[in-house]
Design a protein around this motif. Structure first.
Motif, short mmCIF file in Angstrom:
data_model
loop_
_atom_site.label_atom_id
_atom_site.label_comp_id
_atom_site.label_asym_id
_atom_site.label_seq_id
_atom_site.Cartn_x
_atom_site.Cartn_y
_atom_site.Cartn_z
N GLU A 58 0.84 -1.19 0.00
CA GLU A 58 0.00 0.00 0.00
C GLU A 58 0.88 1.24 0.00
OE1 GLU A 58 -4.18 -1.23 2.26
OE2 GLU A 58 -2.70 0.05 3.29
N THR A 114 0.67 5.16 1.08
CA THR A 114 -0.14 6.07 1.89
C THR A 114 0.56 7.42 2.03
OG1 THR A 114 0.88 5.23 3.92
CG2 THR A 114 -1.19 4.20 3.23
N ALA A 145 -5.45 3.98 1.59
CA ALA A 145 -4.42 3.76 0.59
C ALA A 145 -4.62 4.65 -0.63
CB ALA A 145 -4.39 2.30 0.17
#
Length: 380
Positions: A335, A337, A346
């Protein structure tokens, strides 16, 4: 600012910048831009994505079977790939996905995604993992955010670690299924270390496990009929029988020792820069008198490729207890972020799901990524 129902997309010039890495990827690999149906079979989504996704699905009832608005593009693209009969191909997509939002979160239920999926056997899966993660990073970075973080997990590494402990296959399967949820993992470890006496459901599971699948399905339907139960939620009787049989098999396995539980908990607590995390995993494996050198060496190759593709080493972490709620991921996953967004949603995500095509009747081998343009845009 996004409404609770549909997010506002970025300006055209930002959207074009976010799309450009995918266009370049498509030109390099012969990627096919693909569209999929918005309505997808509910039972299939639950079976493939996992029960953890049920609360996030937007269900549409009526007709021969319940359906749900597509929560992502991966499953329908995989189905389309298998139907095409092509052995291997790269697909690109840009379109909306739909999921319910947590109460009070203000998140949209309809949001845009742009992504890529590489389906079919590969000569170098490790290089493919790195290429798809680097693609997501390049696209997300084009949105203008300067605080991006790339977090990796690895379901296959967890499975390999459990295998070095010589655990029974049903126990490994249960723990792997619990990986996306710390709460479920804690419960799974408790059950695996001290199996409870069979409940009414457990006794039914044991009975059904001793029958052929067709007979077990007929018996379950008869139990429902006698009890006046009308099942809802999209799962067919045969699917429920299969899950109950797995539960019965797990109940028959030997419990985990205190030492095994301790090793698993220490493994799941590892979160560090990838190379440091791999050293910590290696130390735990050595303590368990196992050997994961080929798996760990593949991870080093993956990191070298990522850095060569422009992903800063300082932006990456490896968290051994991290997994996404979509149950079809079975390898490396990630992910991207932004702390500016709170870090809990995300901007981009993806990973390897080799087993999904095989479960649908195709050939194993698949890895993909997606980016949320509205979240990647620094002005959003």
């Amino acid at each position: 600012m996004a409404t609770p129902d549909r997010e506002i997309p970025p300006p055209a010039e930002v959207a074009a910048a976010l799309r450009a890495p995918f266009e370049a990827f498509g030109e390099s690999f012969g990627g096919i831009w693909t569209e999929t149906a918005v309505l997808q079979p509910l039972g299939l989504l639950l079976d493939l994505a996992g029960e953890a996704m049920r609360a996030r699905l937007i269900v549409v009832t009526g007709g021969a079977e319940d359906r749900a608005l597509r929560p992502d593009h991966t499953i329908p693209i995989t189905l389309a790939h298998i139907a095409s009969g092509v052995e291997a191909a790269h697909y690109l997509y840009a379109g909306d996905a739909y999921r319910t939002a947590p109460p009070g979160s203000g998140r949209p239920t309809e949001f845009g995604q742009i992504g890529a999926e590489a389906l079919g056997a590969s000569s170098d899966p490790v290089a493919d993992d790195a290429a798809l993660a680097a693609l997501a990073w390049a696209s997300a970075a084009a949105g203008g955010r300067e605080d991006l973080r790339l977090a990796f997990g690895d379901v296959s590494l967890f499975r390999a670690f459990l295998t070095t402990l010589d655990l029974p296959a049903p126990t490994i399967a249960r723990l792997v299924r619990a990986l996306p949820s710390p709460r479920l993992m804690a419960r799974a470890l408790d059950r695996a270390s001290a199996p409870a006496a069979p409940t009414g459901e457990g006794r039914l599971a044991a009975i059904l496990a001793g029958l052929a699948e067709g007979e077990a399905t007929m018996m379950l339907e008869e139990v429902w009929r006698l009890a006046g139960i009308q099942p809802v939620g999209g799962r067919a009787p045969a699917e429920i029988v299969h899950r109950l049989s797995l539960r019965a098999e797990t109940q028959r396995t030997a419990p985990l020792t205190e030492a095994e539980v301790g090793l698993i908990q220490r493994y799941l607590a590892i979160t560090a820069a990838p190379r440091i995390a791999l050293e910590q995993v290696d130390a735990l494996v050595a303590e368990a008198k196992g050997d994961l050198d080929p798996v760990l060496e593949a991870w080093v190759r993956r990191l070298i490729a990522l850095e060569a593709d422009g992903v800063p080493a300082a932006a990456m972490t490896l968290a051994t207890g991290f997994a996404r709620p979509f149950g079809y991921y079975d390898g490396v996953l990630f992910e991207i972020t932004s702390p500016a967004l709170g870090g809990d949603e995300a901007i981009a995500a993806g990973g390897r799901y080799d087993g999904l095509p095989e479960r649908l009747g195709g050939r194993p081998g698949a890895v993909g990524c997606m980016v949320r343009p509205a979240l990647a845009w620094s002005g959003g």
